[in-house]
Design an enzyme around this catalytic site. Structure first.
Site, PDB file in Angstrom:
ATOM      1  N   CYS A 113      -7.433  22.577   6.293  1.00 35.14           N
ATOM      2  CA  CYS A 113      -8.405  23.364   6.857  1.00 35.14           C
ATOM      3  C   CYS A 113      -8.101  24.543   7.415  1.00 35.14           C
ATOM      4  CB  CYS A 113      -8.987  22.348   7.999  1.00 35.14           C
ATOM      5  SG  CYS A 113      -9.452  20.560   7.425  1.00 35.14           S
ATOM      6  N   GLY A 120     -11.636  34.416   5.004  1.00 39.43           N
ATOM      7  CA  GLY A 120     -11.472  33.960   3.814  1.00 39.43           C
ATOM      8  C   GLY A 120     -10.247  34.321   3.161  1.00 39.43           C
ATOM      9  N   GLU A 353      -8.459  29.426  -2.970  1.00 41.09           N
ATOM     10  CA  GLU A 353      -6.762  29.538  -2.708  1.00 41.09           C
ATOM     11  C   GLU A 353      -6.425  31.023  -3.341  1.00 41.09           C
ATOM     12  OE1 GLU A 353      -4.095  26.504  -3.547  1.00 41.09           O
ATOM     13  OE2 GLU A 353      -5.490  24.986  -3.420  1.00 41.09           O
TER      14      GLU A 353
END
Length: 372
Positions: A113, A120, A353
């Protein structure tokens, strides 16, 4: 042997459930249980902690093979292994490893998390707070997280929060937060692809976390996140590689079965050249991914190689899966064959990612450092 074992599990157990899970936007609990039973949820974890005690490359191979059948199941396994397990293994105290790694290997799904609504790509702009108690016995967490993979089914959460917003990234700390402490799973996103993989918003409202659950030290969360996301990018590259291969494997036989103008469409030169180029792209993505994994295992710097593998594999996944739809024609555009699902699932590879632009920027920094 590992590749064959995972391939059989993916084909026999996951395969029959793929369309139903995608349509319902929900992971079948039997699939998660099967991953644990197959030893695929603690691939690098030591045998003493219930794991398979295997290599990072083994984890990459498992992620690749699962993605050939269902990228949603693949990313669930990927995040659990390359992010959650690795953080606990690498940064946890002996007590933390002894307590949590057996659970993560055998029963409890983990979730990582970090992202928030305002953080972001700028991951360290996070606003979730962790305030220490006067006696130092616990921290009180308040805030929220967004775009959190595995969050619907997870029992174990690694939560990044700031103990002091004034310190910027130096205040960020990683906490082990079991769901039972009060993690609230809020909105479940309705997504374009990897729909069976849960992506939710999490809320933390005065969640009290024992001080012993600080992982890696107060203020060390930024270091943990940076290092672990580099490894995670190789995992996403493997997912995208498997996706591209899965779409290719699914559509090519059809091109030699369907006939037009008196011959299989796969025998036309225009089609053959497209398929050959796709095969080259997949192989190049595979070599980039395996090379990044090799460098990681050998203790060499792999940040640039991980970025290259993740960027390129995600581009190949989108390209090959899109071509697969076209090669199958009208049939490829229907949901019945499952070909179109690969294309929907591929789009996330350029986003999570580390977006494609972030990967390019990372690569560019290494080039600048080398030549300037």
């Amino acid at each position: 042997m590992l590749r064959e074992s995972v391939r059989r599990f993916a084909t026999d157990v996951v395969g029959p459930k793929v369309r139903e899970m995608d349509e319902n936007e929900m992971m079948d609990p039997a699939v998660i249980q099967g991953l644990f039973e197959q030893g695929l949820m603690g691939i690098e974890t030591s045998a003493d902690h219930g794991g398979a005690e295997s290599s990072f490359t083994s984890a990459i191979i498992a992620i690749e093979e699962l993605a050939k059948v269902d990228p949603s199941v693949s990313v669930l396994c990927d995040v659990h292994n390359t992010l959650v397990n690795t953080v606990v293994r690498k940064y946890g105290s002996k007590e933390q490893k002894d307590k949590w790694l057996p659970l993560l290997s055998e029963t409890q799904l983990g979730s990582f998390c970090l992202s928030e609504s305002a953080s972001g790509s700028d991951a360290f702009a996070l606003q979730t707070r962790a305030v220490p108690s006067a006696d130092g016995s616990h921290y009180t967490l308040n805030g929220s997280k967004m775009w959190i993979t595995n969050s619907w089914e997870a029992e174990f959460f690694l939560v990044f929060a700031s103990v002091d917003l004034a310190k910027g990234y130096k205040g960020i700390t990683c906490f082990i937060v079991p769901k039972e402490l009060g993690v609230q799973v809020a909105k479940k996103e309705e997504k374009l692809g990897i729909r069976a993989s849960s992506t939710c918003t999490l809320s933390f409202d005065d969640v009290k976390v024992p001080a012993e659950n600080v992982l890696g030290g107060v203020g060390k969360g930024y270091k943990i996140a940076i290092e672990i996301l580099n490894e995670g990018r190789i995992g996403i590259a493997a997912q995208m590689l498997g996706l591209a291969q899965g779409a290719f494997d699914k559509v090519i036989p059809y091109t030699f079965e369907r006939k037009q103008f008196g011959q299989p469409i796969g025998t036309f030169q225009g089609m053959q050249h497209q398929m050959a180029k796709a095969a080259i792209d997949i192989e190049a993505a595979r070599l980039l991914t395996y090379n990044a994994a090799r460098r990681k295992e050998e203790g060499l710097d792999f940040t640039k190689e991980a970025a290259m593998a993740k960027y390129y594999a995600s581009q190949v996944a989108m390209s090959v899966s899109g071509s697969a739809i076209e090669w199958a024609g009208g049939v490829g555009f229907t949901r019945e064959t499952g070909i179109e699902k690969y294309w929907r699932d591929s789009k996330i590879g350029a986003i999570y990612e580390g977006t494609s632009n972030i990967q390019l920027q990372t690569i560019a920094k290494f080039i600048q450092k080398q030549y300037s």
